[in-house]
Design a protein around this motif. Structure first.
Motif, PDB file in Angstrom:
ATOM      1  N   ARG A 181     -12.406   0.983   6.081  1.00  0.00           N
ATOM      2  CA  ARG A 181     -13.042   2.114   5.489  1.00  0.00           C
ATOM      3  C   ARG A 181     -12.193   3.306   5.903  1.00  0.00           C
ATOM      4  NH1 ARG A 181     -18.097   2.076   3.699  1.00  0.00           N
ATOM      5  NH2 ARG A 181     -19.263   0.124   3.632  1.00  0.00           N
ATOM      6  N   THR A 182     -11.504   3.428   7.126  1.00  0.00           N
ATOM      7  CA  THR A 182     -10.615   4.602   7.393  1.00  0.00           C
ATOM      8  C   THR A 182      -9.605   4.561   6.378  1.00  0.00           C
ATOM      9  OG1 THR A 182     -11.520   4.541   9.688  1.00  0.00           O
ATOM     10  CG2 THR A 182      -9.075   5.431   9.139  1.00  0.00           C
ATOM     11  N   ALA A 183      -9.002   3.673   5.994  1.00  0.00           N
ATOM     12  CA  ALA A 183      -7.926   3.627   5.033  1.00  0.00           C
ATOM     13  C   ALA A 183      -8.751   4.121   3.565  1.00  0.00           C
ATOM     14  CB  ALA A 183      -7.173   2.052   4.783  1.00  0.00           C
ATOM     15  N   LEU A 184      -9.758   3.560   3.231  1.00  0.00           N
ATOM     16  CA  LEU A 184     -10.390   3.855   1.982  1.00  0.00           C
ATOM     17  C   LEU A 184     -10.582   5.480   1.941  1.00  0.00           C
ATOM     18  CD1 LEU A 184     -11.854   3.395  -0.716  1.00  0.00           C
ATOM     19  CD2 LEU A 184     -13.833   2.750   0.685  1.00  0.00           C
ATOM     20  N   ASN A 185     -11.174   5.951   3.027  1.00  0.00           N
ATOM     21  CA  ASN A 185     -11.651   7.501   3.179  1.00  0.00           C
ATOM     22  C   ASN A 185     -10.432   8.096   2.804  1.00  0.00           C
ATOM     23  OD1 ASN A 185     -14.335   6.840   2.984  1.00  0.00           O
ATOM     24  ND2 ASN A 185     -14.497   6.672   5.330  1.00  0.00           N
ATOM     25  N   ALA A 186      -9.426   7.577   3.560  1.00  0.00           N
ATOM     26  CA  ALA A 186      -7.842   8.385   3.676  1.00  0.00           C
ATOM     27  C   ALA A 186      -7.153   8.782   2.197  1.00  0.00           C
ATOM     28  CB  ALA A 186      -7.074   7.863   4.535  1.00  0.00           C
ATOM     29  N   MET A 187      -7.352   7.398   1.419  1.00  0.00           N
ATOM     30  CA  MET A 187      -6.848   7.568   0.296  1.00  0.00           C
ATOM     31  C   MET A 187      -7.770   8.481  -0.799  1.00  0.00           C
ATOM     32  SD  MET A 187      -5.824   3.666  -0.172  1.00  0.00           S
ATOM     33  CE  MET A 187      -4.108   2.887   0.376  1.00  0.00           C
ATOM     34  N   LEU A 188      -9.118   8.299  -0.575  1.00  0.00           N
ATOM     35  CA  LEU A 188      -9.959   9.184  -1.561  1.00  0.00           C
ATOM     36  C   LEU A 188      -9.842  10.711  -0.961  1.00  0.00           C
ATOM     37  CD1 LEU A 188     -13.363   6.891  -1.360  1.00  0.00           C
ATOM     38  CD2 LEU A 188     -11.766   7.384  -3.240  1.00  0.00           C
ATOM     39  N   ALA A 189      -9.682  10.840   0.352  1.00  0.00           N
ATOM     40  CA  ALA A 189      -9.470  12.386   0.770  1.00  0.00           C
ATOM     41  C   ALA A 189      -8.015  12.934   0.644  1.00  0.00           C
ATOM     42  CB  ALA A 189     -10.037  12.462   2.005  1.00  0.00           C
ATOM     43  N   SER A 190      -7.041  11.904  -0.138  1.00  0.00           N
ATOM     44  CA  SER A 190      -5.804  12.351  -0.041  1.00  0.00           C
ATOM     45  C   SER A 190      -5.430  13.941  -0.524  1.00  0.00           C
ATOM     46  CB  SER A 190      -4.965  11.424  -0.660  1.00  0.00           C
ATOM     47  OG  SER A 190      -3.718  11.801  -1.108  1.00  0.00           O
ATOM     48  N   CYS A 191      -4.506  14.531  -0.101  1.00  0.00           N
ATOM     49  CA  CYS A 191      -4.293  15.895  -0.488  1.00  0.00           C
ATOM     50  C   CYS A 191      -3.098  15.402  -1.863  1.00  0.00           C
ATOM     51  CB  CYS A 191      -3.488  16.785   0.366  1.00  0.00           C
ATOM     52  SG  CYS A 191      -2.859  18.438  -0.165  1.00  0.00           S
ATOM     53  N   ALA A 192      -2.707  14.560  -2.092  1.00  0.00           N
ATOM     54  CA  ALA A 192      -1.989  14.177  -3.232  1.00  0.00           C
ATOM     55  C   ALA A 192      -2.925  14.055  -4.555  1.00  0.00           C
ATOM     56  CB  ALA A 192      -1.062  12.957  -2.940  1.00  0.00           C
ATOM     57  N   PRO A 193      -2.563  14.541  -5.502  1.00  0.00           N
ATOM     58  CA  PRO A 193      -3.459  14.583  -6.796  1.00  0.00           C
ATOM     59  C   PRO A 193      -3.352  13.528  -7.586  1.00  0.00           C
ATOM     60  CG  PRO A 193      -1.813  16.383  -7.262  1.00  0.00           C
ATOM     61  CD  PRO A 193      -1.508  15.663  -5.695  1.00  0.00           C
ATOM     62  N   GLY A 194      -4.445  12.992  -7.991  1.00  0.00           N
ATOM     63  CA  GLY A 194      -4.221  11.953  -9.251  1.00  0.00           C
ATOM     64  C   GLY A 194      -4.201  10.419  -8.767  1.00  0.00           C
ATOM     65  N   LEU A 195      -4.507  10.177  -7.679  1.00  0.00           N
ATOM     66  CA  LEU A 195      -4.378   8.988  -7.149  1.00  0.00           C
ATOM     67  C   LEU A 195      -5.534   7.941  -7.703  1.00  0.00           C
ATOM     68  CD1 LEU A 195      -3.357   9.317  -3.552  1.00  0.00           C
ATOM     69  CD2 LEU A 195      -1.840   9.363  -5.511  1.00  0.00           C
ATOM     70  N   LEU A 196      -5.136   6.812  -7.971  1.00  0.00           N
ATOM     71  CA  LEU A 196      -6.296   6.132  -8.314  1.00  0.00           C
ATOM     72  C   LEU A 196      -6.672   4.991  -7.207  1.00  0.00           C
ATOM     73  CD1 LEU A 196      -6.374   3.842 -11.757  1.00  0.00           C
ATOM     74  CD2 LEU A 196      -7.288   2.969  -9.583  1.00  0.00           C
ATOM     75  N   VAL A 197      -7.847   4.880  -6.580  1.00  0.00           N
ATOM     76  CA  VAL A 197      -8.190   4.221  -5.686  1.00  0.00           C
ATOM     77  C   VAL A 197      -8.930   3.039  -5.825  1.00  0.00           C
ATOM     78  CG1 VAL A 197      -8.953   4.138  -3.105  1.00  0.00           C
ATOM     79  CG2 VAL A 197      -8.035   6.205  -4.078  1.00  0.00           C
ATOM     80  N   CYS A 198      -8.533   1.723  -5.425  1.00  0.00           N
ATOM     81  CA  CYS A 198      -9.469   0.800  -5.408  1.00  0.00           C
ATOM     82  C   CYS A 198     -10.238   0.382  -4.190  1.00  0.00           C
ATOM     83  CB  CYS A 198      -8.520  -0.585  -5.780  1.00  0.00           C
ATOM     84  SG  CYS A 198      -7.575  -0.300  -7.612  1.00  0.00           S
ATOM     85  N   ASN A 199     -11.051  -0.802  -4.363  1.00  0.00           N
ATOM     86  CA  ASN A 199     -11.906  -1.211  -3.206  1.00  0.00           C
ATOM     87  C   ASN A 199     -10.901  -1.784  -2.192  1.00  0.00           C
ATOM     88  OD1 ASN A 199     -14.367  -1.594  -1.476  1.00  0.00           O
ATOM     89  ND2 ASN A 199     -15.315  -2.758  -3.207  1.00  0.00           N
ATOM     90  N   ILE A 200     -11.519  -2.023  -0.895  1.00  0.00           N
ATOM     91  CA  ILE A 200     -11.001  -2.604   0.064  1.00  0.00           C
ATOM     92  C   ILE A 200     -10.550  -3.736  -0.212  1.00  0.00           C
ATOM     93  CG2 ILE A 200     -11.003  -3.099   2.584  1.00  0.00           C
ATOM     94  CD1 ILE A 200     -13.258  -0.865   2.754  1.00  0.00           C
ATOM     95  N   ASP A 201      -9.287  -4.067   0.014  1.00  0.00           N
ATOM     96  CA  ASP A 201      -8.467  -5.559  -0.046  1.00  0.00           C
ATOM     97  C   ASP A 201      -8.676  -6.145  -1.575  1.00  0.00           C
ATOM     98  OD1 ASP A 201      -7.902  -5.641   2.515  1.00  0.00           O
ATOM     99  OD2 ASP A 201      -9.879  -6.861   3.275  1.00  0.00           O
ATOM    100  N   ASN A 202      -8.803  -5.053  -2.382  1.00  0.00           N
ATOM    101  CA  ASN A 202      -9.193  -5.430  -3.983  1.00  0.00           C
ATOM    102  C   ASN A 202      -7.642  -5.587  -4.697  1.00  0.00           C
ATOM    103  OD1 ASN A 202     -10.170  -6.336  -6.345  1.00  0.00           O
ATOM    104  ND2 ASN A 202     -11.202  -4.399  -6.770  1.00  0.00           N
ATOM    105  N   GLY A 203      -6.747  -6.323  -4.121  1.00  0.00           N
ATOM    106  CA  GLY A 203      -5.649  -6.316  -5.100  1.00  0.00           C
ATOM    107  C   GLY A 203      -5.947  -6.927  -6.399  1.00  0.00           C
ATOM    108  N   TYR A 204      -6.619  -7.770  -6.939  1.00  0.00           N
ATOM    109  CA  TYR A 204      -6.980  -7.989  -7.957  1.00  0.00           C
ATOM    110  C   TYR A 204      -7.480  -6.869  -8.972  1.00  0.00           C
ATOM    111  CZ  TYR A 204      -9.966  -9.700 -11.642  1.00  0.00           C
ATOM    112  OH  TYR A 204     -10.471  -9.925 -13.077  1.00  0.00           O
ATOM    113  N   GLY A 205      -8.126  -5.982  -8.314  1.00  0.00           N
ATOM    114  CA  GLY A 205      -8.777  -4.926  -9.309  1.00  0.00           C
ATOM    115  C   GLY A 205      -7.284  -3.664  -9.384  1.00  0.00           C
ATOM    116  N   ALA A 206      -6.669  -3.687  -8.637  1.00  0.00           N
ATOM    117  CA  ALA A 206      -5.451  -2.796  -8.864  1.00  0.00           C
ATOM    118  C   ALA A 206      -4.653  -3.310  -9.855  1.00  0.00           C
ATOM    119  CB  ALA A 206      -4.624  -2.918  -7.440  1.00  0.00           C
ATOM    120  N   ALA A 207      -4.414  -4.682  -9.939  1.00  0.00           N
ATOM    121  CA  ALA A 207      -3.424  -5.327 -10.846  1.00  0.00           C
ATOM    122  C   ALA A 207      -4.231  -5.164 -12.136  1.00  0.00           C
ATOM    123  CB  ALA A 207      -3.428  -6.667 -10.675  1.00  0.00           C
ATOM    124  N   CYS A 208      -5.486  -5.437 -12.346  1.00  0.00           N
ATOM    125  CA  CYS A 208      -6.327  -5.032 -13.679  1.00  0.00           C
ATOM    126  C   CYS A 208      -6.033  -3.682 -14.100  1.00  0.00           C
ATOM    127  CB  CYS A 208      -7.695  -5.440 -13.463  1.00  0.00           C
ATOM    128  SG  CYS A 208      -8.012  -7.401 -13.306  1.00  0.00           S
TER     129      CYS A 208
END
Length: 220
Positions: A181-208
Motif C-alpha cells: 500500500r505504501t508503494a501504491l500510494n507513492a506511485m499515485l502521489a508521484s510528482c512525476a506527471p503522467g504515470l499509469l499506476v496498476c494494482n499491487i503485484d499486478n504484473g498481468y494488468g501492466a502487461a495488458c
C-alpha cells in the motif's frame, strides 16, 4: 463446461486481449474444466497465480501441455503465438525481490507475441545502477516499472524517461510497507506527471496496458 465456469473465449475478438485464467480462488477441478474447453477449441491460454499444489492436482493429460514458470506462477497452455514484436517494451524492476511480478508481466506479453526486455535490480537506493542503464531504458517507447518498499523508482524514472511509463507497486517490504500500500500510494502521489499506476503485484494488468498501447501504435 460446468455451470460455475463461463470462460470468455471471444474476448480477444472484441478488445484484442485474451482472457487469462486467474487461478487463485479456483479449484483444480474448475481450472481443469477451463483447460479442457480450450483444448477442444485448440486455443492457447495464459494462466496466472497457479501455485505448485494446484498444478500437481491437475490431470496429467493437461499438465503435460503446460509450460509453467515457478518464479511468476504463470503457465502457457496449448499453442503459443510466435514472437511478432520485440524492442518495444522494457520491464524495469527495482530489486531482485520484485522479479516475480516483473516475470508475470513478461510472460503475459510473451503469450501475446511480444518479447520484452528485462532490467532488474536497478533500485534507487543504489542510484548508479539505474543511471548505468538509463540510456538503454530510453530506447523503449513503453516501460513497465516494478517496485516495492517506497517505490521511488517510479518517480525517478518519471523524471528521466519520456516514454509511456506503466508502474506496478509490489508487496515487497517491511511492516510500514503495508503489503504494497505504501508503494501504491507513492506511485499515485508521484510528482512525476503522467504515470499509469496498476494494482499491487499486478504484473498481468501492466502487461495488458502495454498491449493496449502497442495496439494504438498499430504494432498489434
Amino acid at each position: 463446461m460446468r455451470d460455475d465456469v463461463v470462460f470468455d473465449f471471444a474476448r480477444a475478438e472484441r478488445i484484442g486481449l485474451s482472457e487469462a485464467v486467474f487461478c487463485a480462488g479456483k479449484s483444480p477441478e474448475q481450472i481443469a474444466v477451463i483447460l479442457e474447453g480450450a483444448q477442444q477449441r485448440e486455443a492457447g491460454l495464459l494462466l496466472t497465480r497457479l501455485e505448485a499444489a494446484k498444478l500437481a492436482a491437475l490431470p496429467a493429460a493437461l499438465t503435460e501441455r503446460l509450460d509453467w514458470c515457478e518464479l511468476s506462477q504463470s503457465a502457457f497452455f496449448g499453442p503459443l503465438q510466435p514472437v511478432a514484436i520485440s524492442g518495444q517494451v522494457a520491464i524495469v524492476a527495482a530489486g531482485t525481490s520484485d522479479a516475480p511480478v516483473a516475470r508475470e508481466a513478461a510472460r503475459t506479453l510473451r503469450h501475446a507475441g511480444v518479447e520484452a526486455s528485462s532490467i532488474v535490480d536497478v533500485g534507487v537506493a543504489g542510484l548508479w545502477r539505474l543511471m548505468d542503464r538509463i540510456e538503454d531504458i530510453r530506447r523503449y517507447p513503453i516501460v513497465i516499472a516494478v517496485a516495492g518498499m517506497d517505490a521511488a523508482l517510479a518517480s525517478v524514472l518519471g523524471g528521466l524517461y519520456g516514454g509511456s511509463l506503466i508502474c506496478v507497486p509490489t508487496s515487497v517490504g517491511y511492516g510500514a510497507s503495508e503489503q504494497g500500500r505504501t508503494a501504491l500510494n507513492a506511485m499515485l502521489a508521484s510528482c512525476a506527471p503522467g504515470l499509469l499506476v496498476c494494482n499491487i503485484d499486478n504484473g498481468y494488468g501492466a502487461a495488458c496496458a502495454a498491449l493496449r498501447m502497442l495496439k494504438t501504435m498499430n504494432l498489434r
